[in-house]
Enzyme design. Structure first.
Site, PDB file in Angstrom:
ATOM      1  N   SER A   1      25.786 -20.908  31.798  1.00  0.00           N
ATOM      2  CA  SER A   1      25.667 -19.818  30.830  1.00  0.00           C
ATOM      3  C   SER A   1      26.886 -18.893  30.988  1.00  0.00           C
ATOM      4  O   SER A   1      27.255 -18.548  32.113  1.00  0.00           O
ATOM      5  CB  SER A   1      24.381 -19.040  31.105  1.00  0.00           C
ATOM      6  OG  SER A   1      24.294 -17.941  30.240  1.00  0.00           O
TER       7      SER A   1
ATOM      8  N   SER B   1      22.491 -27.812  29.523  1.00  0.00           N
ATOM      9  CA  SER B   1      22.175 -29.207  29.873  1.00  0.00           C
ATOM     10  C   SER B   1      22.569 -29.530  31.319  1.00  0.00           C
ATOM     11  O   SER B   1      23.492 -30.310  31.550  1.00  0.00           O
ATOM     12  CB  SER B   1      22.825 -30.182  28.886  1.00  0.00           C
ATOM     13  OG  SER B   1      24.174 -29.887  28.624  1.00  0.00           O
TER      14      SER B   1
ATOM     15  N   SER C   1      29.938 -19.748  30.352  1.00  0.00           N
ATOM     16  CA  SER C   1      31.163 -20.491  30.674  1.00  0.00           C
ATOM     17  C   SER C   1      32.118 -20.534  29.484  1.00  0.00           C
ATOM     18  O   SER C   1      33.328 -20.704  29.664  1.00  0.00           O
ATOM     19  CB  SER C   1      30.818 -21.908  31.151  1.00  0.00           C
ATOM     20  OG  SER C   1      30.087 -22.596  30.160  1.00  0.00           O
TER      21      SER C   1
ATOM     22  N   GLY D   1      27.814 -26.776  30.453  1.00  0.00           N
ATOM     23  CA  GLY D   1      28.391 -25.846  31.422  1.00  0.00           C
ATOM     24  C   GLY D   1      27.439 -24.679  31.615  1.00  0.00           C
ATOM     25  O   GLY D   1      26.454 -24.525  30.887  1.00  0.00           O
TER      26      GLY D   1
END
Ligand code: ADP
Length: 199
Positions: A34, A106, A36, A32
């Site tokens: 940054s 990712s 999150s 997710g």
């Protein structure tokens, strides 16, 4: 060189390590944007698992980017290599019998598919922390969105670099809708069967 690397047949395998620990081992991968909530939720999930006597380890940007991967940038090639190395390390930890948690942005679908390949589908649990970017930016936990908007960071995911959202994650969490405790409950419920081993 690779063709001369011939694996040794070791006597102790993952099942034997797992049976000593009393639970299955697999990877919980949090993806997710940054801010999150990946690290917050992964941390709370690990705490809950440890309270239940589960053997765990957590990989995140701080302990990986500063050590093993300190020679990698945020270019697409280096991001790919970053994720590949983390997946290989996680695979060893899962082989060691640990429930491994990893919290990384990712952003690329292909890289996440590669993790699944390395671990095997039944040892990879994808958790999409799907918090809207407006909320991540409002939180700006580390002040990184402000820096990215000011042009001080290039390649920042969600600002100048893409985030390819998972299409069918195992678990999806929007932290504007659920509390940390509720997120933990959802994740733990999802993995309850995976934690069981045949006695
Ligand atoms: P990431 O690891 O994805 O970069 P962090 O976990 O470091 O994100 O930061 C998320 C921030 O959002 C934290 O400050 C956390 O306290 C806050 N937050 C607010 N509500 C939630 C929630 N329901 N779940 C997770 N984090 C939340």
């Amino acid at each position: 060189m690779q063709e001369n690397v011939i694996p040794h047949n070791f006597s102790v395998d993952r099942e034997m390590r797992s049976s000593i620990k009393g639970h299955g081992s697999f990877l919980l991968w949090f993806t997710g944007l940054s801010g999150s909530g990946k690290s917050t939720i992964a941390n709370a999930v690990e705490k809950e698992l440890v309270n239940r006597g589960i053997h765990t380890y957590i990989l995140d940007g701080d302990n990986v980017r500063k050590g093993l991967n300190n020679n990698l940038s945020f270019s697409p090639e280096d991001r790919k290599e970053n994720i590949r190395r983390i997946a290989e390390v996680a695979n060893l930890m899962v082989d060691a019998g640990l429930v491994t948690l990893a919290a990384f942005v990712s952003p690329y679908k292909k890289d996440r598919e590669n993790i699944k390949q390395i671990l095997g589908a039944d040892r990879y649990v994808e958790i999409f922390v799907n918090t809207p970017i407006e909320e991540c930016e409002r939180r700006d936990v580390k002040g990184l969105y402000a820096k990215a908007r000011a042009g001080e960071i290039k390649d920042f995911t969600g600002v100048h670099a893409p985030y390819e959202a998972p299409v069918s994650p195992d678990v999806e969490i929007d932290t504007t809708q659920v509390s940390v405790a509720q997120a933990v409950e959802t994740v733990v419920k999802h993995i309850e069967n995976k934690l069981k081993i045949d006695e």
